[in-house]
Motif scaffolding. Sequence first.
Motif, PDB file in Angstrom:
ATOM      1  N   PRO A  57       0.733  -0.984   0.615  1.00 13.92           N
ATOM      2  CA  PRO A  57       0.411  -0.115   0.181  1.00 13.92           C
ATOM      3  C   PRO A  57       0.746   1.214  -0.074  1.00 13.92           C
ATOM      4  O   PRO A  57       2.118   1.315   1.080  1.00 13.92           O
ATOM      5  N   PHE A  58       0.230   2.171  -0.952  1.00 11.89           N
ATOM      6  CA  PHE A  58       1.251   3.636  -1.004  1.00 11.89           C
ATOM      7  C   PHE A  58       2.539   3.135  -1.029  1.00 11.89           C
ATOM      8  O   PHE A  58       3.499   3.621  -1.011  1.00 11.89           O
TER       9      PHE A  58
ATOM     10  N   GLU B 262       1.925   3.737  -7.132  1.00 17.52           N
ATOM     11  CA  GLU B 262       0.981   4.453  -6.024  1.00 17.52           C
ATOM     12  C   GLU B 262       1.574   6.138  -6.204  1.00 17.52           C
ATOM     13  O   GLU B 262       0.490   7.045  -6.487  1.00 17.52           O
ATOM     14  N   ARG B 263       2.713   6.191  -5.648  1.00 20.99           N
ATOM     15  CA  ARG B 263       2.831   7.699  -4.967  1.00 20.99           C
ATOM     16  C   ARG B 263       3.217   8.499  -6.713  1.00 20.99           C
ATOM     17  O   ARG B 263       3.300   9.457  -6.689  1.00 20.99           O
TER      18      ARG B 263
ATOM     19  N   GLY C 125      -8.978  -1.287  -3.974  1.00 24.30           N
ATOM     20  CA  GLY C 125      -7.834  -0.322  -2.494  1.00 24.30           C
ATOM     21  C   GLY C 125      -6.911   0.459  -3.434  1.00 24.30           C
ATOM     22  O   GLY C 125      -6.625   1.818  -2.721  1.00 24.30           O
ATOM     23  N   SER C 126      -6.212   0.116  -4.445  1.00 26.84           N
ATOM     24  CA  SER C 126      -4.874   0.393  -5.051  1.00 26.84           C
ATOM     25  C   SER C 126      -5.498   2.093  -5.338  1.00 26.84           C
ATOM     26  O   SER C 126      -4.493   2.827  -5.501  1.00 26.84           O
TER      27      SER C 126
ATOM     28  N   ARG D  39      -6.086   4.437  -3.238  1.00 20.24           N
ATOM     29  CA  ARG D  39      -4.784   5.138  -2.411  1.00 20.24           C
ATOM     30  C   ARG D  39      -4.459   6.556  -3.272  1.00 20.24           C
ATOM     31  O   ARG D  39      -3.764   7.156  -2.852  1.00 20.24           O
TER      32      ARG D  39
ATOM     33  N   ILE E  27      -6.483   9.154  -2.834  1.00 24.54           N
ATOM     34  CA  ILE E  27      -6.297  10.161  -1.750  1.00 24.54           C
ATOM     35  C   ILE E  27      -5.166  10.642  -2.056  1.00 24.54           C
ATOM     36  O   ILE E  27      -4.983  11.743  -1.272  1.00 24.54           O
ATOM     37  N   LEU E  28      -3.999   9.923  -2.500  1.00 28.87           N
ATOM     38  CA  LEU E  28      -2.376  10.791  -2.705  1.00 28.87           C
ATOM     39  C   LEU E  28      -2.555  11.871  -3.345  1.00 28.87           C
ATOM     40  O   LEU E  28      -1.633  13.153  -3.190  1.00 28.87           O
TER      41      LEU E  28
END
Length: 439
Positions: free
Chosen positions: A26-27, A31-32, A338-339, A342, A345-346
């Motif tokens: 996660p994160f 994703e970043r 979920g990915s 996230r 959200i990021l």
Amino acid sequence: MFHFMRFFARAGAAAAGKGAGSGAAPFGAYERMLALRYMRSRRSRWLPSAIAGLSVTGITVGVMALIVVMSVMNGMRDEMISKLIGVNGHIFVQPIDTPLTDYRDVTEELKQVKGITFAFPLIESAAGISSPQQQSGALVRGVTEADLKRLPGVEGNVRQGTLDHFEGDSGLVIGEKLAETLGVQVGDKVSILTARGAQTPFGVTPRLKAYPVKAIYESGLYDFDQLMVFMPLSEAQLFFNRPGEATLIEAFVAHPDDMNAVRERIVQAITRPVMLTDWRQRSKTFFDVLKVESDSIFLILSIIVLVASLLIVQGLILLVKDKGRDIAILRTMGATRGSILRVFILTGLSIGATGALLGAALGVPLALQLDNIRSFLNRIFDLNLFPSSVYHLSQLPSSLDPHEVAAIALLTLGLSFLATLYPAWRAARLDPVEALRHE
């Protein structure tokens, strides 16, 4: 999009090497990367990126305004406390049951208490004061010359006359506003009237006596300068029929905000029955108003950050619509709901964090140099911002509290996080089949 696919494929392959059922953390890195790319996206539509820029600008302005205004409010509070308790003291000791004829012993006991920096006895009584031109009410305080010269609100604030030979000349020291009201200067005589006069067979008669004005001071607080009159202690004891006694003892402490510990030590040190009050109780209404004003301003300025956070909601919703095809392809390649959640959200948190950092970077130096900026603007544009003749302050007060700066930053991040939840949830619910049907 090819870069996203290649990066995701490498991340998925690396995660698969760790064992079945293990996915990308996660994160994680991809994703970043996606969140930062989406934040500055300019692919087919410029609107999401423009709204992100407006969101960052709005949050920056809000955070900067909050830091500067709260610093000024803190500075004003500190300035008011220093002036208010500079004349009145921090803690007050009054007798119970018997008159304070042992005030010298009690004063010495107070001086030995840890945290007490200065203590002195006085006579305090309401009285009338008049001149040939005018009359007014006054609060007469009888103090010794040595104590008067150490009183922070008077020491260094004498505008006319001198405090030397204060006791020998039996003169009065009055505030500048009271002197203006009465129309007197140093050397003129004023009359003090009290109902607590001589005892006669017909009862207590009023007492009226004329005194010369020895000095005129300006504490910076209108109420004190209009009301407070200082008289030699020995003369006050005679005039108010209190021979050999004091009405109370005032004390100053090293740390006014830590009064509870000092009060406990005073109770243990003083042997006679006394009643203790401190500056928080005497000025409770005044400082309650300051606190309400400070909290109200904080709430009002927080609306700026809230509006900018709502722009994050709008920008992310448009971004989700704009990147629907990309999201669908990522889902078909194995990205989980979920990915995707996230990633967005990021994206929103990146906008909020950028605004918070820029706002703090601008607001902190501005708060620290606020008075220099005021002086520069006055000099360059021939203005008179925050005139000392009106506010009785030589400079614009500003006190930066690191805890408040941290609280403002956390508030900004919290609002930014809440603003991302709905758009991120919509992105995570996107059906890849529906998104790619018309491609």
